[in-house]
Motif scaffolding. Structure first.
Motif, short mmCIF file in Angstrom:
data_model
loop_
_atom_site.label_atom_id
_atom_site.label_comp_id
_atom_site.label_asym_id
_atom_site.label_seq_id
_atom_site.Cartn_x
_atom_site.Cartn_y
_atom_site.Cartn_z
N SER A 138 46.79 34.32 47.65
CA SER A 138 46.44 35.04 46.53
C SER A 138 46.50 36.67 46.49
O SER A 138 46.28 36.89 47.76
N ASP A 139 46.94 37.08 45.24
CA ASP A 139 46.84 38.55 45.34
C ASP A 139 45.52 39.29 44.66
O ASP A 139 45.44 40.39 44.56
N GLY A 140 44.51 38.37 44.36
CA GLY A 140 43.31 38.77 43.76
C GLY A 140 43.42 39.29 42.24
O GLY A 140 42.24 39.33 41.71
N GLU A 141 44.64 39.16 41.66
CA GLU A 141 44.54 39.62 40.12
C GLU A 141 45.49 38.67 39.39
O GLU A 141 45.01 38.50 38.28
N THR A 142 46.29 38.03 39.95
CA THR A 142 47.44 37.47 39.06
C THR A 142 46.86 35.71 38.80
O THR A 142 46.37 35.14 39.62
#
Length: 367
Positions: A46-50
């Motif tokens: 995960s990128d933590g935002e998308t």
């Protein structure tokens, strides 16, 4: 099903035999940093935002299972069982006691919980219950930027019952106990710093069954903790090391730092990027077996990972701006031919734990 996964420009690639193959594109937002962890042969990231959508489903985490598919990275869709929430995005991720543990959360509705951790059921990352939430040093010290299972730490701490948690401004903690709201507890480590970059946080083995986590602190020094005690590790090189970090941040306020473990040589390698005075990459290296620091100059710099080669030997890879390089191979070091040397066989000399030093002794005798 062994693969080396590479994240670049929003896409996921795999490498086999030194050739990159696109798995799928648009798996995260280009420019964001990705957290990832492998469990049971599946890579979760995960990128933590998308927040991704698939039909009527939303999820902030995707997974890649090369054994079942080599051309997709589907969403980690919630199981939908009672009290389960749609899978949030996260900026820190690991598996602990067979359960997915995520932190620095963004829910699918856009709400953030940057100081909180959530977990899934045993070997079931699709079931994340909304009430299974733990706030780490609630409201203090910035956001969580790393989760590191402690492994075998020190006496009194079970090897499967501790996770290191770092905060971005100040504060590091150990989460202990089973992942349940009644059993999980926080132990605040006596270290007056936070974690400058979560990608520098690594667990290393120690002597006599102990071990410790190392990290680059917000004071621009390397710190350690075994889950009970903590101290500065980089004291012998504190002035030079701090200046190297300061110079890098002065040149680029958004500079990131990365660390990797060289298991073959018992080294923790911290990449500090390009040195301004020499225009060469510099890394500071701690030998955890012999307890000393070295400085490497002229190697590659970028994002590092540890892997296994085709012979199951420990190797390191570095993803630079335009290439992916295997580190520690070949006959040249910074374009200079390596002067080969040899090591003797292992001689215990009565105590295998002691480091040996041999010297010539000359004696004169009257006959």
């Amino acid at each position: 099903a062994r693969r080396l996964a590479v994240f670049s420009d929003g896409n996921l690639y795999e490498m086999m035999s030194h050739s990159l193959t696109l798995v799928t594109s648009g798996v995260y937002t280009a420019g964001n940093r990705v957290c990832a962890y492998a469990q049971s042969g599946i890579l979760y990231f995960s990128d933590g935002e998308t927040i991704h959508t698939s039909g009527g489903n939303k999820s902030g985490i995707r997974y890649y299972d090369p054994a079942t598919s080599t051309a997709a990275a589907p969403l980690l869709i919630s199981s939908g069982t009672a009290a389960t929430i749609e899978t949030p995005a996260c900026k820190a991720l690991c598996f602990y006691n067979g359960q997915i543990l995520i932190a620095n959360i963004r829910y699918v509705n856009g709400t953030y919980a940057k100081d909180s951790a959530l977990w899934g059921n045993f070997l079931d990352p699709t079931t994340i219950v909304g009430t299974n939430i733990f706030r780490v040093s609630a409201g203090v010290g910035g956001e969580i930027n790393c989760l590191v299972p402690m492994g075998i730490a020190t006496s009194g701490i079970s090897p499967r019952q501790a996770v290191f948690v770092g905060k971005s401004v100040q504060g590091v903690s150990i989460l202990e106990g089973a992942l349940s709201t009644s059993d999980l507890s926080e132990k605040i480590i006596n270290a007056p710093v936070g974690v400058l970059d979560g990608y520098t946080t690594k667990f290393i083995p120690g002597t006599e069954g102990s071990g410790m986590v190392l990290w680059l602190g917000t004071d621009r020094q390397i710190h350690w903790t075994n889950g009970v005690n903590s101290d500065v590790l980089s004291n012998p090189i504190s002035k030079e090391f701090s200046q190297a970090i300061t110079d890098r941040l002065s040149a680029n306020a958004n500079a990131r730092f990365h660390a990797v473990r060289d298991w073959s040589n018992n080294q923790y390698i911290l990449d500090t990027g390009i040195e301004q005075s020499s225009s060469k990459a510099v890394a500071y290296v701690f030998d955890w077996q012999h307890k000393y620091w070295s400085r490497f100059k002229g190697q590659c710099t970028g994002f590092w990972t540890e892997a296994k080669n085709d012979n199951s030997e420990n190797v390191m890879y570095c993803a630079t701006a335009d290439s992916l390089a295997q580190f520690g191979v070949g006959l040249y070091d910074d374009e200079t031919a390596i002067a080969k040397y040899w090591n003797s066989g292992w001689l215990s000399m009565g105590d295998a734990e002691l480091y040996k030093q041999y010297m010539w002794i000359f004696g004169a005798f009257r006959t």
